[in-house]
Design a protein around this motif. Structure first.
Motif, mmCIF file in Angstrom:
data_model
loop_
_atom_site.group_PDB
_atom_site.id
_atom_site.type_symbol
_atom_site.label_atom_id
_atom_site.label_comp_id
_atom_site.label_asym_id
_atom_site.label_seq_id
_atom_site.Cartn_x
_atom_site.Cartn_y
_atom_site.Cartn_z
ATOM 1 N N GLU A 60 10.427 -49.346 0.334
ATOM 2 C CA GLU A 60 11.157 -48.456 -0.387
ATOM 3 C C GLU A 60 10.075 -47.937 -1.675
ATOM 4 O OE1 GLU A 60 13.113 -47.279 1.741
ATOM 5 O OE2 GLU A 60 15.138 -48.014 1.360
ATOM 6 N N MET A 61 8.853 -49.075 -1.917
ATOM 7 C CA MET A 61 8.146 -48.767 -2.850
ATOM 8 C C MET A 61 7.170 -48.116 -2.584
ATOM 9 S SD MET A 61 9.578 -49.308 -5.461
ATOM 10 C CE MET A 61 8.198 -48.805 -7.066
ATOM 11 N N VAL A 62 6.796 -47.871 -1.319
ATOM 12 C CA VAL A 62 5.369 -46.735 -0.643
ATOM 13 C C VAL A 62 6.435 -45.561 -0.836
ATOM 14 C CG1 VAL A 62 4.762 -45.975 0.871
ATOM 15 C CG2 VAL A 62 5.386 -48.088 1.211
ATOM 16 N N TRP A 63 7.143 -45.075 -1.446
ATOM 17 C CA TRP A 63 8.007 -43.247 -1.458
ATOM 18 C C TRP A 63 8.768 -43.284 -2.960
ATOM 19 C CZ3 TRP A 63 13.325 -42.075 -2.545
ATOM 20 C CH2 TRP A 63 13.841 -43.312 -1.848
ATOM 21 N N TYR A 64 9.169 -44.231 -2.885
ATOM 22 C CA TYR A 64 10.371 -43.991 -4.409
ATOM 23 C C TYR A 64 9.465 -43.461 -5.482
ATOM 24 C CZ TYR A 64 14.285 -44.592 -7.113
ATOM 25 O OH TYR A 64 15.457 -44.563 -7.809
ATOM 26 N N ASN A 65 10.037 -42.356 -6.028
ATOM 27 C CA ASN A 65 9.444 -41.888 -6.860
ATOM 28 C C ASN A 65 7.148 -41.252 -6.922
ATOM 29 O OD1 ASN A 65 10.374 -41.086 -9.841
ATOM 30 N ND2 ASN A 65 8.780 -42.353 -10.195
ATOM 31 N N SER A 66 6.654 -41.659 -5.811
ATOM 32 C CA SER A 66 5.651 -41.223 -5.539
ATOM 33 C C SER A 66 5.553 -39.998 -5.269
ATOM 34 C CB SER A 66 5.310 -41.242 -4.433
ATOM 35 O OG SER A 66 4.391 -40.986 -3.626
ATOM 36 N N SER A 67 4.497 -39.211 -6.051
ATOM 37 C CA SER A 67 3.600 -37.980 -6.152
ATOM 38 C C SER A 67 3.045 -37.660 -4.604
ATOM 39 C CB SER A 67 3.281 -37.234 -6.847
ATOM 40 O OG SER A 67 2.349 -38.687 -6.734
ATOM 41 N N ARG A 68 3.267 -39.012 -4.083
ATOM 42 C CA ARG A 68 2.827 -38.208 -2.898
ATOM 43 C C ARG A 68 3.721 -36.920 -1.673
ATOM 44 N NH1 ARG A 68 0.530 -43.972 0.033
ATOM 45 N NH2 ARG A 68 1.961 -44.572 -1.151
ATOM 46 N N CYS A 69 2.904 -36.234 -0.593
ATOM 47 C CA CYS A 69 3.467 -35.491 0.090
ATOM 48 C C CYS A 69 4.021 -36.000 1.484
ATOM 49 C CB CYS A 69 2.952 -33.758 0.304
ATOM 50 S SG CYS A 69 1.617 -34.347 1.937
ATOM 51 N N ARG A 70 4.661 -35.102 2.295
ATOM 52 C CA ARG A 70 5.686 -35.455 3.231
ATOM 53 C C ARG A 70 4.605 -36.571 3.902
ATOM 54 N NH1 ARG A 70 10.262 -32.028 4.677
ATOM 55 N NH2 ARG A 70 11.051 -32.883 2.728
ATOM 56 N N GLU A 71 3.120 -35.015 4.449
ATOM 57 C CA GLU A 71 2.532 -35.602 5.700
ATOM 58 C C GLU A 71 1.468 -37.231 5.275
ATOM 59 O OE1 GLU A 71 -1.519 -32.843 7.812
ATOM 60 O OE2 GLU A 71 -0.635 -32.618 5.999
ATOM 61 N N GLU A 72 1.227 -36.691 3.643
ATOM 62 C CA GLU A 72 0.880 -38.280 3.382
ATOM 63 C C GLU A 72 1.308 -39.519 3.487
ATOM 64 O OE1 GLU A 72 -2.364 -36.929 -0.324
ATOM 65 O OE2 GLU A 72 0.576 -36.708 -0.525
ATOM 66 N N LEU A 73 2.540 -39.291 3.150
ATOM 67 C CA LEU A 73 3.612 -40.378 3.579
ATOM 68 C C LEU A 73 3.575 -40.830 4.986
ATOM 69 C CD1 LEU A 73 6.852 -40.050 1.319
ATOM 70 C CD2 LEU A 73 5.175 -41.785 0.689
ATOM 71 N N LEU A 91 12.179 -43.776 5.306
ATOM 72 C CA LEU A 91 10.397 -43.840 6.030
ATOM 73 C C LEU A 91 10.675 -43.114 7.409
ATOM 74 C CD1 LEU A 91 8.316 -46.414 3.966
ATOM 75 C CD2 LEU A 91 8.599 -43.281 3.418
ATOM 76 N N MET A 92 11.334 -43.432 8.141
ATOM 77 C CA MET A 92 11.116 -43.071 9.296
ATOM 78 C C MET A 92 12.241 -41.903 9.819
ATOM 79 S SD MET A 92 9.778 -45.511 11.497
ATOM 80 C CE MET A 92 8.664 -44.647 11.001
ATOM 81 N N TYR A 93 13.390 -42.005 8.943
ATOM 82 C CA TYR A 93 13.433 -40.799 8.751
ATOM 83 C C TYR A 93 13.380 -39.475 8.566
ATOM 84 C CZ TYR A 93 18.664 -41.140 10.958
ATOM 85 O OH TYR A 93 19.852 -41.155 11.750
ATOM 86 N N MET A 94 11.941 -39.866 7.258
ATOM 87 C CA MET A 94 11.362 -38.719 6.686
ATOM 88 C C MET A 94 9.954 -38.678 8.006
ATOM 89 S SD MET A 94 8.103 -38.726 6.236
ATOM 90 C CE MET A 94 7.720 -40.602 5.834
ATOM 91 N N PHE A 148 17.842 -37.203 -13.258
ATOM 92 C CA PHE A 148 17.198 -36.889 -11.775
ATOM 93 C C PHE A 148 16.818 -37.433 -11.586
ATOM 94 C CE2 PHE A 148 20.698 -33.320 -13.399
ATOM 95 C CZ PHE A 148 21.196 -33.288 -12.181
ATOM 96 N N ARG A 149 17.282 -37.420 -9.583
ATOM 97 C CA ARG A 149 15.827 -38.662 -8.818
ATOM 98 C C ARG A 149 15.421 -37.325 -8.162
ATOM 99 N NH1 ARG A 149 12.207 -42.055 -10.271
ATOM 100 N NH2 ARG A 149 13.810 -43.256 -11.111
ATOM 101 N N LYS A 150 13.990 -36.512 -7.946
ATOM 102 C CA LYS A 150 13.389 -36.171 -7.092
ATOM 103 C C LYS A 150 12.833 -36.562 -5.798
ATOM 104 C CE LYS A 150 10.219 -31.995 -6.748
ATOM 105 N NZ LYS A 150 9.557 -31.002 -7.529
ATOM 106 N N ILE A 151 13.402 -36.450 -5.091
ATOM 107 C CA ILE A 151 13.107 -37.211 -3.506
ATOM 108 C C ILE A 151 12.663 -36.407 -2.564
ATOM 109 C CG2 ILE A 151 14.121 -39.243 -3.924
ATOM 110 C CD1 ILE A 151 16.192 -38.764 -1.937
ATOM 111 N N ASP A 152 12.278 -34.945 -2.688
ATOM 112 C CA ASP A 152 11.577 -33.872 -1.762
ATOM 113 C C ASP A 152 10.768 -34.698 -0.457
ATOM 114 O OD1 ASP A 152 13.156 -32.807 -3.488
ATOM 115 O OD2 ASP A 152 11.687 -31.216 -3.638
ATOM 116 N N ALA A 153 9.631 -35.625 -1.144
ATOM 117 C CA ALA A 153 8.969 -35.853 0.030
ATOM 118 C C ALA A 153 9.427 -36.371 0.691
ATOM 119 C CB ALA A 153 7.717 -36.745 -1.029
ATOM 120 N N VAL A 154 10.693 -37.555 1.010
ATOM 121 C CA VAL A 154 11.483 -37.888 2.206
ATOM 122 C C VAL A 154 12.702 -37.334 1.995
ATOM 123 C CG1 VAL A 154 10.710 -40.663 1.556
ATOM 124 C CG2 VAL A 154 12.372 -39.614 0.717
ATOM 125 N N GLY A 155 12.252 -36.563 1.777
ATOM 126 C CA GLY A 155 14.296 -35.037 2.482
ATOM 127 C C GLY A 155 14.661 -35.432 3.475
#
Length: 482
Positions: free
Chosen positions: A109-122, A144-147, A207-214
């Motif tokens: 989870e720490m790959v994406w949690y609060n990360s500034s990376r975009c979906r493609e980078e993830l 991450l698989m759902y992302m 608020f936690r913004k999680i758009d990259a793993v939307g």
């Protein structure tokens, strides 16, 4: 509902009940804004967390109907550059595997949690994340698989996952208030604020913004919209006489794909399976399809019983709250004409360890990267104070991992601190190049172990971010000194 809010120190709750095509309850309880005493209404928006996953699976079903995708064609057929750490998974992984959590990957989870990376980078980072199980061997809940599944849907349609959900689900179902980001939610006239309990008080949290793993959990919705969504499920993909998704593909979503772990396994819920975006379990002998969700300050439960045509939606703005479950199960008991199970006392016993039943309770969220318990290898006593074996500056610098990105160690007036995805973690030296590092957000202490090269210079940092069995610590290589 009010008793439940009081007992579990909840802030606000929105509850909807559907029975045989009729909405028999649609009501808010408690507060969407505790400080201003603004009450919850059927229009109040809440983050629904992982209840989003069913929307992502539905967009895939839509693409299957449109002959743009098949459940069992390898993802690489559609995304040429797609790559997993395991070469077998790289070649064979399908969207069905992604959506029923059998990729072999632990949570990472720490790959994406609060990360500034975009979906493609993830998606590109997946190739650097080690599995801890063989591909298709075991059900392992995976954001991450759902992302990645949502990313694939967007790519196939030549747009984004958000646009596909908006055009194919929100618009035709009249879900006019639902939005994809907590940023958008806060621009609406009626939304709930996120809270968590601390020292017996409910405190407001960011608020936690999680758009990259939307696609794994970023939808924000309200009772009015979620009623339409549940009715759509009960009618097997039909809305206003129009079949939006074929009955065949809706049946695939609602059909068990993998046996799985259940937070509530016991006499009432003896068997647990996962479909595509839904848990499928018998509840007291009745077929039940459901999915909960939780992200910072919010918790939800969406459940329906297809045979009895019962639907329940419970939305909450209290971190890790189990009230959506105690409430939903109580409503289902009543509608089935059964003596209600005292889920509150059952779950209290489970959480305090008094219960002898082999049940566990998901008092923490499925989204939260870790469960708030101390890893087995940690010592619970306070670490002794050690002088550093080397100057504090020796540990300072940037450390990188190809999947997790950059982690920085810096010196502050209070001592050393680690920063990953802009999350600051105070460090306390425990001797022999190791530190107890406080992960305040999750009430955790992790052991950071620094490694040295042949010249006794710090060249790497090892962190046990993954708590699942068979996982190894994540190793960050030192890329620069400060």
């Amino acid at each position: 509902m009010e008793e439940q809010l009081q007992q579990w120190k909840g802030v606000g709750l929105a509850v909807a009940v559907i029975y045989k095509d009729e909405v028999i309850l649609q009501k808010g309880y408690g507060y969407r804004d505790l400080e201003s005493k603004l009450e919850v209404t059927p229009h109040t928006l809440f983050a629904i967390g992982s209840s989003t996953k069913a929307f992502t699976a539905s967009t895939a079903a839509l693409l299957v109907d449109q002959d743009m995708l098949t459940w069992d064609t390898p993802v690489r057929t559609y995304l040429n550059d797609f790559k997993m750490f395991d070469p077998v998974a790289t070649e064979r992984l399908t969207i069905r595997d992604m959506l029923c959590h059998r990729s072999g990957l632990p949570r990472h989870e720490m790959v994406w949690y609060n990360s500034s990376r975009c979906r493609e980078e993830l998606v590109n980072a997946l190739q650097y994340l080690e599995p801890n199980e063989d591909f298709r061997n075991k059900w392992q809940y995976q954001n991450l698989m759902y992302m990645a599944a949502g990313y694939l849907v967007g790519q196939l349609k030549g747009t984004s996952w958000e646009n596909v959900v908006q055009e194919s689900m929100f618009n035709p179902l009249g879900m006019n208030s639902s939005v994809f980001s907590v940023d958008e939610m806060q621009l609406q006239p009626d939304f709930a604020l996120p809270y968590m309990e601390k020292d017996g008080q409910n405190i407001r949290i960011p608020f936690r913004k999680i758009d990259a793993v939307g696609p794994a959990g970023s939808i924000n919705s309200n009772l009015v919209d979620m009623i339409a969504w549940v009715q759509f499920q009960l009618k097997q993909g039909q809305h206003d006489g129009k079949q939006l998704i074929s009955k065949e593909q809706m049946a695939t979503l609602h059909r068990p794909q993998m046996p799985c772990d259940s937070p509530f396994q016991g006499t009432e819920l003896p068997v647990s399976t996962y479909g595509l975006g839904w848990f499928i379990e018998p509840y007291r002998g009745h077929a039940m399809i459901h999915h909960g969700g939780a992200i910072d300050g919010f918790a939800s439960q969406v459940a329906f019983l297809p045979e009895e045509q019962i639907g329940v939606v419970v939305l909450s703005n209290t971190n890790g709250s189990i009230v959506p479950y105690t409430t939903a199960f109580n409503i289902i008991d009543r509608l089935l004409g059964l003596e209600p199970v005292d889920w509150s006392s059952k779950l209290t016993k489970l959480m305090t360890g008094e219960s002898t039943e082999s049940e566990e309770v998901a008092a923490t969220s499925l989204e939260n990267p870790t469960t708030p318990e101390t890893p087995a290898e940690e010592k619970t006593e306070e670490p002794q104070v050690h002088p550093h074996d080397r100057p504090a500056t020796a540990y300072v610098g940037t450390f990188t991992h190809p999947g997790y990105g950059e982690l920085t160690i810096q010196q502050t007036n209070e001592g050393l601190q680690a920063i990953l995805n802009e999350i600051e973690m105070p460090m306390e030296y425990t001797g022999k190049d190791t530190f107890a590092v406080e992960f305040v957000l999750f009430g955790l202490k992790l052991t950071f172990t620094f490694k040295t090269d042949d010249h006794d210079s710090i060249n790497a940092l090892s962190i046990p971010f993954l708590l699942e069995p068979g996982t190894t610590p994540i190793e960050f290589k030192k890329s620069s000194s400060v």
